[in-house]
Design a protein around this motif. Structure first.
Motif, PDB file in Angstrom:
ATOM      1  N   TRP A  54     -13.283 -11.918  -1.596  1.00  0.00           N
ATOM      2  CA  TRP A  54     -12.396 -10.820  -2.018  1.00  0.00           C
ATOM      3  C   TRP A  54     -11.521 -11.248  -3.194  1.00  0.00           C
ATOM      4  O   TRP A  54     -11.279 -10.468  -4.115  1.00  0.00           O
ATOM      5  CB  TRP A  54     -11.539 -10.322  -0.867  1.00  0.00           C
ATOM      6  CG  TRP A  54     -12.333  -9.537   0.120  1.00  0.00           C
ATOM      7  CD1 TRP A  54     -12.619  -9.879   1.418  1.00  0.00           C
ATOM      8  CD2 TRP A  54     -12.985  -8.285  -0.112  1.00  0.00           C
ATOM      9  NE1 TRP A  54     -13.408  -8.924   1.988  1.00  0.00           N
ATOM     10  CE2 TRP A  54     -13.646  -7.931   1.077  1.00  0.00           C
ATOM     11  CE3 TRP A  54     -13.088  -7.436  -1.211  1.00  0.00           C
ATOM     12  CZ2 TRP A  54     -14.385  -6.765   1.207  1.00  0.00           C
ATOM     13  CZ3 TRP A  54     -13.828  -6.271  -1.084  1.00  0.00           C
ATOM     14  CH2 TRP A  54     -14.456  -5.945   0.112  1.00  0.00           C
TER      15      TRP A  54
ATOM     16  N   ALA B  84     -11.613  -9.645  -6.822  1.00  0.00           N
ATOM     17  CA  ALA B  84     -10.357  -9.145  -7.398  1.00  0.00           C
ATOM     18  C   ALA B  84     -10.122  -9.744  -8.783  1.00  0.00           C
ATOM     19  O   ALA B  84      -9.671  -9.044  -9.702  1.00  0.00           O
ATOM     20  CB  ALA B  84      -9.189  -9.452  -6.462  1.00  0.00           C
TER      21      ALA B  84
ATOM     22  N   ARG C  27      -9.734   0.611  -6.490  1.00  0.00           N
ATOM     23  CA  ARG C  27     -10.950   1.357  -6.150  1.00  0.00           C
ATOM     24  C   ARG C  27     -10.631   2.746  -5.599  1.00  0.00           C
ATOM     25  O   ARG C  27     -11.329   3.710  -5.911  1.00  0.00           O
ATOM     26  CB  ARG C  27     -11.775   0.576  -5.130  1.00  0.00           C
ATOM     27  CG  ARG C  27     -12.446  -0.633  -5.716  1.00  0.00           C
ATOM     28  CD  ARG C  27     -13.250  -1.377  -4.683  1.00  0.00           C
ATOM     29  NE  ARG C  27     -13.999  -2.458  -5.295  1.00  0.00           N
ATOM     30  CZ  ARG C  27     -14.673  -3.349  -4.620  1.00  0.00           C
ATOM     31  NH1 ARG C  27     -14.696  -3.325  -3.300  1.00  0.00           N
ATOM     32  NH2 ARG C  27     -15.323  -4.296  -5.251  1.00  0.00           N
ATOM     33  N   LEU C  28      -9.594   2.842  -4.791  1.00  0.00           N
ATOM     34  CA  LEU C  28      -9.262   4.122  -4.157  1.00  0.00           C
ATOM     35  C   LEU C  28      -8.456   5.057  -5.053  1.00  0.00           C
ATOM     36  O   LEU C  28      -8.682   6.265  -5.054  1.00  0.00           O
ATOM     37  CB  LEU C  28      -8.482   3.879  -2.860  1.00  0.00           C
ATOM     38  CG  LEU C  28      -9.252   3.181  -1.736  1.00  0.00           C
ATOM     39  CD1 LEU C  28      -8.301   2.810  -0.609  1.00  0.00           C
ATOM     40  CD2 LEU C  28     -10.375   4.075  -1.234  1.00  0.00           C
TER      41      LEU C  28
ATOM     42  N   TRP D  40      -8.476  -3.047  -3.759  1.00  0.00           N
ATOM     43  CA  TRP D  40      -8.780  -1.847  -2.970  1.00  0.00           C
ATOM     44  C   TRP D  40      -7.995  -0.634  -3.454  1.00  0.00           C
ATOM     45  O   TRP D  40      -8.536   0.468  -3.520  1.00  0.00           O
ATOM     46  CB  TRP D  40      -8.559  -2.107  -1.476  1.00  0.00           C
ATOM     47  CG  TRP D  40      -9.738  -2.819  -0.912  1.00  0.00           C
ATOM     48  CD1 TRP D  40      -9.831  -4.148  -0.616  1.00  0.00           C
ATOM     49  CD2 TRP D  40     -11.020  -2.259  -0.664  1.00  0.00           C
ATOM     50  NE1 TRP D  40     -11.096  -4.440  -0.186  1.00  0.00           N
ATOM     51  CE2 TRP D  40     -11.852  -3.303  -0.206  1.00  0.00           C
ATOM     52  CE3 TRP D  40     -11.559  -0.987  -0.787  1.00  0.00           C
ATOM     53  CZ2 TRP D  40     -13.185  -3.102   0.141  1.00  0.00           C
ATOM     54  CZ3 TRP D  40     -12.892  -0.794  -0.443  1.00  0.00           C
ATOM     55  CH2 TRP D  40     -13.686  -1.834   0.013  1.00  0.00           C
TER      56      TRP D  40
ATOM     57  N   ILE E 189       0.842  -1.206   0.000  1.00  0.00           N
ATOM     58  CA  ILE E 189       0.000   0.000   0.000  1.00  0.00           C
ATOM     59  C   ILE E 189       0.874   1.251   0.000  1.00  0.00           C
ATOM     60  O   ILE E 189       0.636   2.189  -0.776  1.00  0.00           O
ATOM     61  CB  ILE E 189      -0.955  -0.024   1.203  1.00  0.00           C
ATOM     62  CG1 ILE E 189      -1.961  -1.166   1.047  1.00  0.00           C
ATOM     63  CG2 ILE E 189      -1.663   1.319   1.372  1.00  0.00           C
ATOM     64  CD1 ILE E 189      -2.724  -1.508   2.308  1.00  0.00           C
TER      65      ILE E 189
ATOM     66  N   PRO F   2      -6.611  -8.998  -3.423  1.00  0.00           N
ATOM     67  CA  PRO F   2      -7.580  -8.142  -2.727  1.00  0.00           C
ATOM     68  C   PRO F   2      -7.016  -6.761  -2.358  1.00  0.00           C
ATOM     69  O   PRO F   2      -7.738  -5.764  -2.429  1.00  0.00           O
ATOM     70  CB  PRO F   2      -7.945  -8.962  -1.477  1.00  0.00           C
ATOM     71  CG  PRO F   2      -7.798 -10.388  -1.944  1.00  0.00           C
ATOM     72  CD  PRO F   2      -6.561 -10.348  -2.820  1.00  0.00           C
ATOM     73  N   VAL F   3      -5.736  -6.689  -2.023  1.00  0.00           N
ATOM     74  CA  VAL F   3      -5.126  -5.383  -1.721  1.00  0.00           C
ATOM     75  C   VAL F   3      -5.068  -4.542  -2.995  1.00  0.00           C
ATOM     76  O   VAL F   3      -5.385  -3.350  -2.978  1.00  0.00           O
ATOM     77  CB  VAL F   3      -3.720  -5.555  -1.104  1.00  0.00           C
ATOM     78  CG1 VAL F   3      -3.043  -4.203  -0.914  1.00  0.00           C
ATOM     79  CG2 VAL F   3      -3.804  -6.301   0.225  1.00  0.00           C
TER      80      VAL F   3
END
Length: 159
Positions: free
Chosen positions: A140, A144, A118-119, A115, A91, A111-112
């Motif tokens: 998830w 993904a 999406r962000l 996200w 991240i 899955p990370v």
């Protein structure tokens, strides 16, 4: 695959590669992932590549001596903290480096990437190898896979 990466990620942009391990264990997956690094180095030697490696402790001294590759290792972290450390570093790398593409070297990392997509809108690809992509129950991981820009299988029965 490499031609698609070099088309998507241009000179002076960055690429994040999230790999389970590359060096301290030698199997088919590790050989394949090292081939990807070699091809990127040959086809796009100026591309900024951030390699996050979950299980290894360090890079061999005689490999990947290029200033355009940076490595982050989680293998020197106690096993109970490795996954969290790897996720946080993944991240953090995406937030700081703003890669044009994330390549998940294992379905468990997807899955990370979902996200972050999406962000931050960062596209991601997922490499699948065999049974890791069969009978998936984790919602998830399923999501993904559905949202990935590309899924690349290196096992003929997955195709």
């Amino acid at each position: 695959m490499i031609d698609n990466i070099t088309k998507q990620v241009k000179y002076k942009e960055s690429l994040d590669l999230w790999f389970p391990n590359l060096f301290e264990y030698k199997g088919g997956i590790q050989v394949y992932l090292q081939d990807i690094l070699q091809a990127i180095q040959e086809k796009s030697p100026k591309l900024s590549v951030h390699i996050l490696d979950k299980l290894d402790r360090h890079r061999p001294i005689d490999k990947w001596q290029t200033e355009n590759f940076s490595f982050s290792f989680s293998g020197n972290i106690p096993k109970s903290w490795q996954t969290l450390h790897f996720a946080i570093h993944s991240i953090r790398s995406a937030l700081i480096n703003k890669p044009k593409l994330i390549v998940c070297g294992h379905l468990n990392f997807a899955p990370v990437a979902l996200w972050l997509n999406r962000l931050l809108g960062i596209p991601y690809w997922i490499l699948v190898y065999g049974v890791d992509a069969w009978n998936i129950k984790d919602l998830w991981k399923i999501e993904a896979l559905k949202k990935a820009e590309k899924i690349i299988s290196i096992f003929f029965l997955n195709k």
